[in-house]
Design an enzyme around this catalytic site. Structure first.
Site, PDB file in Angstrom:
ATOM      1  N   ASP A  67       0.809  -1.220   0.000  1.00 26.21           N
ATOM      2  CA  ASP A  67       0.000   0.000   0.000  1.00 26.21           C
ATOM      3  C   ASP A  67       0.841   1.267   0.000  1.00 26.21           C
ATOM      4  O   ASP A  67       2.053   1.231   0.214  1.00 26.21           O
ATOM      5  CB  ASP A  67      -0.962  -0.004   1.201  1.00 26.21           C
ATOM      6  CG  ASP A  67      -0.308  -0.530   2.481  1.00 26.21           C
ATOM      7  OD1 ASP A  67       0.931  -0.520   2.566  1.00 26.21           O
ATOM      8  OD2 ASP A  67      -1.033  -0.951   3.390  1.00 26.21           O
ATOM      9  N   ASN A 134      -7.540  -2.674  14.082  1.00 26.25           N
ATOM     10  CA  ASN A 134      -8.917  -3.038  13.714  1.00 26.25           C
ATOM     11  C   ASN A 134      -8.955  -4.274  12.823  1.00 26.25           C
ATOM     12  O   ASN A 134      -9.975  -4.557  12.195  1.00 26.25           O
ATOM     13  CB  ASN A 134      -9.608  -1.863  13.012  1.00 26.25           C
ATOM     14  CG  ASN A 134      -8.888  -1.445  11.732  1.00 26.25           C
ATOM     15  OD1 ASN A 134      -7.943  -2.090  11.306  1.00 26.25           O
ATOM     16  ND2 ASN A 134      -9.357  -0.358  11.129  1.00 26.25           N
ATOM     17  N   HIS A 136      -7.155  -4.796  10.103  1.00 26.91           N
ATOM     18  CA  HIS A 136      -6.874  -4.612   8.671  1.00 26.91           C
ATOM     19  C   HIS A 136      -5.578  -5.306   8.269  1.00 26.91           C
ATOM     20  O   HIS A 136      -4.655  -5.445   9.059  1.00 26.91           O
ATOM     21  CB  HIS A 136      -6.890  -3.131   8.260  1.00 26.91           C
ATOM     22  CG  HIS A 136      -5.720  -2.302   8.693  1.00 26.91           C
ATOM     23  ND1 HIS A 136      -5.794  -0.941   8.894  1.00 26.91           N
ATOM     24  CD2 HIS A 136      -4.420  -2.614   8.954  1.00 26.91           C
ATOM     25  CE1 HIS A 136      -4.611  -0.478   9.242  1.00 26.91           C
ATOM     26  NE2 HIS A 136      -3.754  -1.467   9.292  1.00 26.91           N
ATOM     27  N   GLU A 141      -9.623  -1.980   5.252  1.00 27.07           N
ATOM     28  CA  GLU A 141     -10.277  -1.605   6.509  1.00 27.07           C
ATOM     29  C   GLU A 141     -11.562  -2.415   6.712  1.00 27.07           C
ATOM     30  O   GLU A 141     -12.102  -2.974   5.747  1.00 27.07           O
ATOM     31  CB  GLU A 141     -10.615  -0.113   6.478  1.00 27.07           C
ATOM     32  CG  GLU A 141      -9.402   0.803   6.287  1.00 27.07           C
ATOM     33  CD  GLU A 141      -8.531   0.930   7.542  1.00 27.07           C
ATOM     34  OE1 GLU A 141      -8.461  -0.013   8.351  1.00 27.07           O
ATOM     35  OE2 GLU A 141      -7.900   1.983   7.696  1.00 27.07           O
TER      36      GLU A 141
HETATM   37  C1  F6R Z   1       1.338  -1.389   6.097  1.00 26.29           C
HETATM   38  C2  F6R Z   1       0.199  -2.256   6.262  1.00 26.29           C
HETATM   39  C3  F6R Z   1      -0.571  -2.280   7.530  1.00 26.29           C
HETATM   40  C4  F6R Z   1       0.289  -2.525   8.761  1.00 26.29           C
HETATM   41  C5  F6R Z   1      -0.551  -2.464  10.036  1.00 26.29           C
HETATM   42  C6  F6R Z   1       0.286  -2.629  11.263  1.00 26.29           C
HETATM   43  O1  F6R Z   1       1.938  -1.585   4.805  1.00 26.29           O
HETATM   44  O2  F6R Z   1      -0.121  -2.935   5.358  1.00 26.29           O
HETATM   45  O3  F6R Z   1      -1.556  -3.276   7.453  1.00 26.29           O
HETATM   46  O4  F6R Z   1       0.900  -3.781   8.661  1.00 26.29           O
HETATM   47  O5  F6R Z   1      -1.213  -1.246  10.092  1.00 26.29           O
HETATM   48  O6  F6R Z   1       1.132  -1.528  11.408  1.00 26.29           O
HETATM   49  P1  F6R Z   1       2.183  -1.476  12.591  1.00 26.29           P
HETATM   50  O7  F6R Z   1       3.185  -2.536  12.313  1.00 26.29           O
HETATM   51  O8  F6R Z   1       2.802  -0.109  12.508  1.00 26.29           O
HETATM   52  O9  F6R Z   1       1.437  -1.711  13.849  1.00 26.29           O
END
Ligand code: F6R
Length: 252
Positions: A67, A134, A136, A141
């Site tokens: 992303d 959440n 994701h 989301e």
């Molecule tokens: C980022 C992504 C997100 C993160 C998730 C956890 O490329 O795809 O799904 O893996 O938000 O983020 P952290 O590791 O910062 O808690």
């Protein structure tokens, strides 16, 4: 689904890096799916060390990211391209032509088309994943549906609040992103997933315990993946009762 319970986050990261490096050792031009955020940081450190110590060769490795924020250029320190260059790509000398990541400044529809054209023709050999508070994965989301391919998303307020730690305020966090869909993630041949921290407990329970596969917690779709290994440190894993079909092992 396989759950490997580790002593610590560092051990989870080390073992995750080794799994990815093993794929690259088997296939020099492997397409490696990358994630950003705090969780993969040590994974990238171990991967970089392996390259620098000549224990791995990234001379042909190709990468694709899950992303990118819409509206941030690759020069912006909060963009995911900047993050990837800083934590992995530059040190491993991966040139731009082997890096696929949505361009946050390009026309959104054209960029989605470009990413999907590449993703459709190039299966991911191994995808690194973590999870949002959440549930994701990527920026998929909570929703009523699972999306298949790259698409634009409006970020959940919870995600913007969580990610605001890296910005000066929550208002600065972009409101939209381009993300690989849950379908694209599911097509990766192998998934290496790690999570740590109490704030991920709720999502990890939904992913690992008995319960429905629901787009309301997008990570639950991983229950259907045929080669998904999840690394959790003991502190998180001890609060989870994995479903009977989850193969549980302790890391050595
Ligand atoms: C980022 C992504 C997100 C993160 C998730 C956890 O490329 O795809 O799904 O893996 O938000 O983020 P952290 O590791 O910062 O808690």
């Amino acid at each position: 689904m396989r759950l490997i319970v580790t002593e610590s986050y560092e051990q989870s990261a080390y073992l995750s890096a080794q799994m990815i490096l093993d794929v690259i050792r088997e296939k020099a031009d492997a397409l490696v799916g990358l994630a950003t955020g705090t969780t993969p940081l040590s994974v990238y450190r171990y991967m970089t060390e392996a390259v620098q110590q000549k224990k791995a060769d990234f001379g042909k490795v190709r990468t694709i990211n899950l992303d990118e924020y819409i509206g941030l250029s690759g020069e912006d320190p909060n963009s995911y391209l900047y993050f990837m260059r800083k934590h992995l790509l530059d040190a491993c000398q991966i040139p731009s032509e082997r890096i696929m990541i949505p361009n946050g400044m390009a026309d959104v529809q054209e960029e989605i088309y470009r990413m999907n054209l590449f993703a459709d023709a190039n299966p991911i050999d191994v995808q690194l994943l973590s999870v949002g508070v959440n549930g994701h994965i990527g920026f998929n989301e909570p929703s009523d549906v699972f999306y298949d391919r790259y698409h634009a998303v409006k970020l959940a307020q919870k995600t913007r609040e969580s990610n605001s730690r890296l910005f000066s305020s929550v208002e600065e966090v972009p409101t939209e992103a381009i993300t690989m869909g849950a379908g694209g993630i599911m097509r990766a041949k192998k998934i290496v997933f790690l999570a740590t921290g109490d704030e991920k407990l709720d999502a990890m329970k939904k992913i690992l315990e008995d319960g429905e596969v629901t787009p309301d917690c997008q990570g639950t779709i991983l229950k259907f993946h045929q080669d998904c290994t999840i690394f959790l440190d003991q502190a998180l894993a001890e609060h989870i009762r994995p479903a009977s079909y989850v193969e549980v092992k302790r890391a050595r």
